[in-house]
Design an enzyme around this catalytic site. Structure first.
Site, PDB file in Angstrom:
ATOM      1  CG  HIS A  49       3.144   3.776   8.731  1.00 12.47           C
ATOM      2  ND1 HIS A  49       3.280   4.616   7.633  1.00 12.47           N
ATOM      3  CD2 HIS A  49       2.739   2.576   8.228  1.00 12.47           C
ATOM      4  CE1 HIS A  49       2.991   3.939   6.536  1.00 12.47           C
ATOM      5  NE2 HIS A  49       2.666   2.708   6.868  1.00 12.47           N
TER       6      HIS A  49
ATOM      7  NE  ARG B  89       6.924   0.695   5.082  1.00 14.12           N
ATOM      8  CZ  ARG B  89       5.716   0.142   5.021  1.00 14.12           C
ATOM      9  NH1 ARG B  89       5.593  -1.125   4.716  1.00 14.12           N
ATOM     10  NH2 ARG B  89       4.633   0.850   5.270  1.00 14.12           N
TER      11      ARG B  89
ATOM     12  CE  LYS C  30      26.665  -2.302  -5.141  1.00 13.15           C
ATOM     13  NZ  LYS C  30      26.890  -1.232  -6.115  1.00 13.15           N
TER      14      LYS C  30
ATOM     15  NE  ARG D  54      -1.604  -2.163   2.813  1.00 10.68           N
ATOM     16  CZ  ARG D  54      -1.709  -3.438   2.402  1.00 10.68           C
ATOM     17  NH1 ARG D  54      -2.752  -3.820   1.771  1.00 10.68           N
ATOM     18  NH2 ARG D  54      -0.760  -4.316   2.669  1.00 10.68           N
ATOM     19  CB  THR D  55       3.312   2.612   2.395  1.00  7.65           C
ATOM     20  OG1 THR D  55       2.543   2.079   3.471  1.00  7.65           O
ATOM     21  CG2 THR D  55       3.803   3.997   2.765  1.00  7.65           C
TER      22      THR D  55
HETATM   23  N1   CP Z   1      -0.462  -0.126   5.841  1.00  6.78           N
HETATM   24  C1   CP Z   1       0.768  -0.359   5.302  1.00  6.78           C
HETATM   25  O1   CP Z   1       1.752   0.260   5.679  1.00  6.78           O
HETATM   26  O2   CP Z   1       0.782  -1.310   4.321  1.00  6.78           O
HETATM   27  P1   CP Z   1       2.091  -1.739   3.515  1.00  6.78           P
HETATM   28  O3   CP Z   1       3.022  -2.394   4.495  1.00  6.78           O
HETATM   29  O4   CP Z   1       1.598  -2.678   2.451  1.00  6.78           O
HETATM   30  O5   CP Z   1       2.713  -0.499   2.951  1.00  6.78           O
END
Ligand code: CP
Length: 307
Positions: A129, A101, A80, A51-52
């Site tokens: 998040h 991320r 590396k 999603r993100t």
């Molecule tokens: N909700 C969420 O962060 O989903 P993903 O891990 O798929 O990005």
């Protein structure tokens, strides 16, 4: 240079303004379809995501911009030994904004201190998040129309669930909120979140192991996945992963206007039969995430003077 690392980087007024922009994007998508023409978003994902990452990429494309990036650390020079700081400096030469991320808490903050472009935290370890929180807030606003006075239940892995920590931080700034914290003892909300966020803001809360007992009083039920990837013991994960499974039977005692949320991915926490319940809002959250990320990219690029 303004980045978004923690939801508290945004004032309540800034969050309200972002949600208003997202609502305007939903109502008038054409108005925004070329505003990022010629600009590039870099998605640097050192940890898996569906999603993100893809909602960030869809968001930039729907703003008329382009996307570069990688979806796993093994395909970047991190494999590396390149540092997050150097990666941020390098990507600043290629892109206008970064969404990152990383499994290590604080990595996006380090990136933001070394980049010359805005950095958005797209999830760091079990920490934060913030853009999921913006998606959650937009969902609550669209479903309930307000934040004040809601009784919000969080159920499942409240220890490692970074979306839970960020949303509690955000909601604690509104009035009349009550938190109901439903988890096994092993996965309770960390003491520092209770002390430094909930108690500091003088908000009432209840900790319980029983979802059934508290179901009738909830306005929002935020289910979460047990985060197996953050456990040290496979045996402990297997013992706890199915602690709560929401099904149609359990929902019989819930309010008619309950809003059922889940940041996804779901494993077993919500039975698929619940998907047909009109109170199920977790796929609406997914769509809201794209719109609010469009609003955030616009805000950060505008503040950086890039657009
Ligand atoms: N909700 C969420 O962060 O989903 P993903 O891990 O798929 O990005």
């Amino acid at each position: 240079m303004k980045s978004l690392i923690d939801i508290l980087d945004l004032s309540v007024e800034e969050i309200d303004s972002l949600l208003d922009t997202a609502l305007d994007i939903i109502a008038n998508p054409k108005k925004y379809s070329e505003v990022c023409h010629g600009k590039k978003l870099a998605t640097l994902f050192f940890e898996p995501s569906t999603r993100t990452r893809l909602s960030f990429e869809a968001a930039m494309m729907e703003l008329g911009g382009n996307v570069i990036g990688f979806s796993e650390a093994s395909s970047s020079s991190a494999s590396k030994g390149e540092s997050v700081a150097d990666t941020a400096k390098v990507i600043s030469c290629y892109a206008d904004i970064i969404a990152m991320r990383h499994p290590k808490e604080g990595a996006p903050l380090v990136a933001s201190m070394n980049a010359s472009i805005p950095v958005i935290n797209a999830g760091d370890g079990g920490h934060n998040h913030p853009t999921q929180t913006l998606a959650d807030l937009l969902t609550i606003k669209r479903e309930k129309g307000h934040f004040d006075g809601l009784t919000v239940g969080f159920c499942g892995d409240l220890k490692f669930g970074r979306t839970v920590h960020s949303l509690i931080n955000a909601l604690s700034r509104y009035t009349g909120i009550k938190f109901v914290l439903i988890s096994p003892d092993e996965l309770k909300l960390p003491g520092y979140v209770i002390r430094d966020v909930i108690e500091k803001n003088g908000l009432p809360y209840l900790e319980t192991r029983s979802l059934e007992e508290v179901m009738p009083e909830l306005d929002i039920l935020y289910m979460t996945r047990v985060q197996g990837e953050r456990f040290f013991s496979e045996e402990e994960y297997l013992r706890l992963r199915d602690s709560y499974i929401l099904d149609t039977e359990k929902l019989k005692s819930a309010k008619e206007d309950l809003v059922i949320m889940h940041p996804l991915p779901r494993v077993n926490e919500i039975s698929v039969s619940v998907d047909r319940d009109p109170r199920a809002c977790y796929f609406k959250q997914v769509l809201n995430g794209k719109f609010v990320r469009m609003a955030l990219i616009l805000k950060l690029l505008t503040e950086a003077g890039t657009i």
